[in-house]
Design an enzyme around this catalytic site. Structure first.
Site, PDB file in Angstrom:
ATOM      1  N   ASP A 253       0.835  -1.264   0.082  1.00 37.15           N
ATOM      2  CA  ASP A 253      -0.011  -0.013  -0.054  1.00 37.15           C
ATOM      3  C   ASP A 253       0.704   1.337  -0.015  1.00 37.15           C
ATOM      4  O   ASP A 253       1.898   1.238   0.608  1.00 37.15           O
ATOM      5  CB  ASP A 253      -0.833  -0.073   1.264  1.00 37.15           C
ATOM      6  CG  ASP A 253      -1.564   1.208   1.353  1.00 37.15           C
ATOM      7  OD1 ASP A 253      -2.864   1.176   0.740  1.00 37.15           O
ATOM      8  OD2 ASP A 253      -1.537   1.988   2.410  1.00 37.15           O
TER       9      ASP A 253
ATOM     10  N   GLU B  46      13.218 -14.825  -0.589  1.00 38.93           N
ATOM     11  CA  GLU B  46      13.570 -15.660   0.272  1.00 38.93           C
ATOM     12  C   GLU B  46      12.457 -16.755   0.374  1.00 38.93           C
ATOM     13  O   GLU B  46      12.799 -17.952   0.807  1.00 38.93           O
ATOM     14  CB  GLU B  46      13.487 -15.534   1.716  1.00 38.93           C
ATOM     15  CG  GLU B  46      14.576 -14.236   2.204  1.00 38.93           C
ATOM     16  CD  GLU B  46      14.527 -13.588   3.579  1.00 38.93           C
ATOM     17  OE1 GLU B  46      13.578 -14.247   4.473  1.00 38.93           O
ATOM     18  OE2 GLU B  46      15.235 -12.407   3.995  1.00 38.93           O
TER      19      GLU B  46
HETATM   20  C1  GLC Z   1      -4.037   3.376  -0.399  1.00 36.69           C
HETATM   21  C2  GLC Z   1      -5.203   2.519  -0.402  1.00 36.69           C
HETATM   22  C3  GLC Z   1      -6.166   3.540   0.404  1.00 36.69           C
HETATM   23  C4  GLC Z   1      -5.922   3.933   1.576  1.00 36.69           C
HETATM   24  C5  GLC Z   1      -4.468   4.655   1.734  1.00 36.69           C
HETATM   25  C6  GLC Z   1      -3.857   4.861   2.920  1.00 36.69           C
HETATM   26  O1  GLC Z   1      -4.069   4.557  -1.099  1.00 36.69           O
HETATM   27  O2  GLC Z   1      -5.534   2.106  -1.401  1.00 36.69           O
HETATM   28  O3  GLC Z   1      -7.738   2.868   0.418  1.00 36.69           O
HETATM   29  O4  GLC Z   1      -6.900   5.000   2.175  1.00 36.69           O
HETATM   30  O5  GLC Z   1      -3.699   3.990   0.814  1.00 36.69           O
HETATM   31  O6  GLC Z   1      -3.790   3.636   3.327  1.00 36.69           O
END
Ligand code: GLC
Ligand code: MG
Length: 532
Positions: free
Chosen positions: A211, A265
């Site tokens: 993310d 790994e």
């Molecule tokens: C990313 C996710 C989103 C979230 C953001 C913060 O963009 O897809 O849904 O709010 O990160 O983690």
């Protein structure tokens, strides 16, 4: 299987994720099993047969970890657990086993740039300036006038610094104040987070979608972000400045390289990055030695104007920008952006699906898009997304694309016996059960597309070449030395002559006969796949 198929499959078998189709599950809205109005792991497990029938190869779950849900799971308070709303670690292990029994891969979301402000690490960090975990987060003094260390604005509006009265410093938050940024410069934090990757891989997870990676190494001492000369209020406060010092910093690449080393790994795992920014920036996340992400997410279709020439242009730009050996990927929808059936218009939803599933590279299909689900209208009292709450009225809220799946007739549409956490929105063509039984439904078409993709090596690993793009028509070839298929997409609501002939392998129009056709004229909004 004929020899052509066999050779192609053998060639691709080394990297399963190159020929796989990924399906994104937004767990809160997929299937509720315990009657609390929120989807959960047992619910997902109960719907695996639907996913197998659909014909996808891997599922990616948005976060299911313990979380106060300030950002619906993207605020993690324990990286190695399961939130009770979704179930238990035992439920998770069972889901992994059930997926693997069916030949499905399972990917998790990994949220490395920030934790929840309820994470025990942050509670320690904020407890005193001298706490050993103080440096696991990014703390800075106020400017002499008491204002934050720089002018950065959070992704959901407001300053990206939060004042902590007790210890008299600001902490950095790229998103909500409830999502303090982790300090990857600290070796102990770094080691603890890399261990999280191992934790899930040891439990059998096949890969991670990482993310907000562009925010993993903000250079907070580099100074203010410059104003954005092209800003207009409807873009929201975040974009009033260019994120020159906060995003895509050099240190971030070193961190991704470490993640990749840990991933390597373990055999056969895939690392996908939520990359954003210019095309060059996205490409930079493959790494010069292809040692960063296997798949840096390609979001070009998310913001594209729905126009044949425009889309063909961006496909070519993307193909040309790929590094040697870098494998492409395509995303048409996700939990952060309006539904494709609304962006392109419902009549174009089949054309859009055909595009996603026939372009060269790994596609990610967002749950509900296979039903042609459109953006829901969320009444003000039902708004959940913190972004909409903080920056209301600009259409930035993400609830419209996060409504529950509609499975079958009856109360709650088979999603839940309770009131769902977001209102249920029925797809125009009906729920999944109805569409399953209707040969002309968008669901039936997407199943057929996925089946064709499985059977046809050209669609999995063939090269890409534009044949024609303009005036609402987009035609491209996917070829191997042994043969080619041609994808013909009508982006308009009027008939389009292609001047092509061949064997019709699939059409979005159930009325079109299969078999040989010459002088193919596409019906309005039709997608046809031909063998030439
Ligand atoms: C990313 C996710 C989103 C979230 C953001 C913060 O963009 O897809 O849904 O709010 O990160 O983690
Ligand atoms: Mg539930």
């Amino acid at each position: 299987m004929d020899t052509l198929n066999l050779a192609a499959c053998q060639a691709a078998a080394a990297d399963w994720w190159k020929t796989a189709v990924i399906y994104q599950i937004y767990p809160r809205s997929f299937q509720d099993s315990d009657g609390d109005g929120v989807g959960d792991l047992a619910g997902i497990e109960s719907r695996l047969d639907y996913l197998c029938d659909l014909g996808i190869d891997a599922i990616w779950l948005s976060p299911v970890f313990p979380s106060p849900m300030a950002d619906f799971g993207y605020d993690v308070s324990d990286y190695c657990g399961i939130d009770p709303v979704f179930g238990t670690l035992e439920d998770f292990d069972r889901l992994v086993a059930s997926c693997h029994d069916r030949g499905l891969k399972l990917l998790l979301d990994f949220v490395p740039s920030h934790s929840s402000d309820r994470h025990p690490w942050f509670l320690e960090s904020r407890s005193s300036r001298g706490n050993p975990r103080r440096d696991w987060y990014i703390w800075r003094d106020a400017k002499p006038d008491g204002s934050p260390p720089n002018n950065w604005i959070g992704e959901f509006g407001g300053p990206s610094w939060t004042w902590d009265e007790a210890t008299g410093q600001y902490y950095h938050n790229t998103f909500l104040p409830e999502q303090p940024a982790l300090n990857w410069q600290n070796p102990e934090l770094r080691a603890a987070m890399l261990e999280v990757i191992r934790f899930w891989y040891r439990r059998g997870v096949d890969g991670l979608r990482v993310d907000a990676i562009t925010h993993v190494a903000p250079d907070v001492d580099k100074g203010d972000n410059p104003p954005n000369p092209d800003w207009a209020p409807h873009m929201g406060p975040t974009h009033s400045h260019l994120q020159a010092n906060s995003k895509n910093q050099p240190e971030g690449y070193r961190i991704v390289r470490l993640m990749r080393q840990v991933s390597d790994e373990f055999p056969d795992r895939v690392l996908i990055g939520e990359t954003s920014g210019s095309l060059g920036e996205v490409m930079s996340y493959y790494g010069d030695a292809l040692d960063l992400f296997h798949l840096p997410f390609n979001f070009m279709l998310l913001r594209a104007r729905w126009d044949a020439a425009e889309i063909a242009g961006l496909v070519e730009t993307y193909e040309a920008a790929l590094p040697e050996g870098g494998w492409p990927n395509w995303v048409l929808g996700n939990h952060d952006i309006g539904r494709i059936a609304s962006r392109a218009g419902p009549a174009q939803a089949r054309v859009a699906a055909a595009l996603l599933l026939t372009l060269r590279g790994t596609p990610t299909l967002y749950q509900g898009d296979e039903l042609g689900l459109e953006n829901a209208v969320i009444p003000p009292a039902a708004v959940q997304d913190p972004w909409e709450k903080r920056v209301p009225g600009l259409g930035l809220g993400r609830d419209p694309a996060r409504t529950p799946m509609a499975w079958q007739p009856g109360e709650g549409a088979g999603f839940s016996s309770a009131d769902p956490w977001l209102p249920l929105c029925l797809p125009a063509e009906g729920d999944a059960a109805r569409q399953s039984a209707a040969p002309g439904s968008i669901l039936a078409f997407i199943r057929a597309l996925l089946q064709l993709r499985r059977e046809e090596p050209c669609l999995q690993i063939g090269s890409y070449r534009t044949r024609q793009a303009g005036d609402g028509l987009y035609v491209f070839d996917r070829s191997m030395p042994e043969g080619a298929v041609t994808v013909c997409l009508n982006f308009t609501s009027r008939p389009q002559a292609t001047g092509l002939g061949g064997e019709v392998l699939l059409s979005s129009d159930p009325a079109r006969p299969r078999g040989l056709s010459s002088g193919l004229v596409l019906a309005p909004d039709e997608a046809v796949i031909l063998r030439q």
